[in-house]
Design an enzyme around this catalytic site. Structure first.
Site, mmCIF file in Angstrom:
data_model
loop_
_atom_site.group_PDB
_atom_site.id
_atom_site.type_symbol
_atom_site.label_atom_id
_atom_site.label_comp_id
_atom_site.label_asym_id
_atom_site.label_seq_id
_atom_site.Cartn_x
_atom_site.Cartn_y
_atom_site.Cartn_z
ATOM 1 N N ASP A 1 0.855 -1.352 0.044
ATOM 2 C CA ASP A 1 -0.148 -0.009 0.028
ATOM 3 C C ASP A 1 0.788 1.441 0.102
ATOM 4 O OD1 ASP A 1 -3.131 -1.036 0.523
ATOM 5 O OD2 ASP A 1 -1.759 -2.379 1.458
ATOM 6 N N ASP B 1 -0.688 -2.415 -4.470
ATOM 7 C CA ASP B 1 -1.152 -1.157 -4.269
ATOM 8 C C ASP B 1 -0.174 -0.012 -4.225
ATOM 9 O OD1 ASP B 1 -3.768 -2.209 -4.457
ATOM 10 O OD2 ASP B 1 -4.463 -1.229 -2.351
ATOM 11 N N ASN C 1 -5.512 -4.553 -5.721
ATOM 12 C CA ASN C 1 -6.781 -4.190 -6.518
ATOM 13 C C ASN C 1 -6.692 -2.849 -7.173
ATOM 14 O OD1 ASN C 1 -6.788 -3.358 -3.446
ATOM 15 N ND2 ASN C 1 -8.594 -2.025 -4.241
ATOM 16 N N HIS C 2 -5.925 -1.972 -6.480
ATOM 17 C CA HIS C 2 -5.680 -0.594 -7.350
ATOM 18 C C HIS C 2 -5.098 -0.773 -8.658
ATOM 19 C CE1 HIS C 2 -7.391 2.228 -4.344
ATOM 20 N NE2 HIS C 2 -7.210 1.179 -3.441
ATOM 21 N N HIS D 1 -2.380 -9.479 -1.865
ATOM 22 C CA HIS D 1 -2.900 -8.204 -1.380
ATOM 23 C C HIS D 1 -4.349 -8.723 -1.171
ATOM 24 C CE1 HIS D 1 -3.501 -3.869 -1.105
ATOM 25 N NE2 HIS D 1 -4.627 -4.206 -1.657
ATOM 26 N N HIS E 1 0.906 3.555 -2.461
ATOM 27 C CA HIS E 1 -0.215 4.529 -2.946
ATOM 28 C C HIS E 1 0.667 5.783 -3.444
ATOM 29 C CE1 HIS E 1 -3.627 2.232 -2.769
ATOM 30 N NE2 HIS E 1 -3.617 2.018 -1.405
#
Length: 216
Positions: free
Chosen positions: A57, A93, A128-129, A208, A59
């Protein structure tokens, strides 16, 4: 063998990683690390190693990424690999929310080459991103996340399936350059396709979002 899960928080960014953004060629997204052809099966199971560092993550936050990797003692302040035979696993992610997604991807791709030269490795799994972005679903993208892709090149000859083209044409103008790089077959999407959804290193399984019993 030790496994480290490293929390991340802000830090001064890597000059080396920022140079990847500042040095981007005009007119194209710069992805300097060489990707392999996505053909056949991708290796997802690897032997036991002495040390694993896992982080997820990110991001688009390059500052937090650098702090976490420095805390794990696998990079220098300038973003060079010093982890020796450590295996670094990025558990999905990288994309969305932050403004420096390309810099993080290029940092991880470059670190993989450096780590392998020292007997270590860097693995990326998809979150998922990543899947949302390849589907051209940009609802979690920041303003900076769109401008980060402003040099991506698109013209009418860019190959797309009819379904992807319909989705592409429905996007607002400021999102289309990001879509060029992340659409199926796009430059960054092809690189991401080299990553696994599930990764096993020795007896450690990384994914993930988790696995259910039907997946095992």
């Amino acid at each position: 063998m030790g496994t480290s899960f490293v929390a991340s928080s802000p830090l001064n960014t890597s000059r080396r990683a920022l140079r990847r953004v500042e040095g981007r060629r005009q007119g194209a997204v710069l992805c300097t690390a060489g990707g392999s052809n996505v053909e056949g099966r991708i290796q997802w199971r690897f032997p036991e190693v002495e040390r694993i560092v896992a982080i997820g993550d990110l991001h688009g936050d390059l500052y937090a990424t650098m702090r976490a990797l420095r805390a794990a003692r696998v990079i220098t302040p300038d973003g060079n690999w010093i982890g020796g035979n450590t295996t670094l696993v990025q558990v999905g992610d990288v994309l969305d929310r932050g403004n420096q997604e390309i810099a993080i991807l290029e940092l991880l791709w470059s670190l993989k080459e450096e780590a392998q030269a020292q007997g270590g490795d860097v693995h990326m799994t998809l979150g998922n991103h990543e899947l949302l972005n390849v589907a051209l679903d940009f609802k979690f993208v920041s303003e900076g996340g769109f401008s980060d892709f402003q040099d991506a090149v698109f013209d009418d000859s860019t190959p797309m399936s009819d379904k992807v083209r319909r989705t592409f044409e429905s996007l607002p103008q400021h999102a289309k350059q990001r879509a060029v790089a992340l659409r199926p077959g796009g430059e960054i999407a092809v690189r991401l396709a080299d990553s696994n959804l599930v990764l096993q290193v020795g007896r450690n399984v990384f994914v993930h979002g988790g696995l259910t019993s039907k997946h095992v």
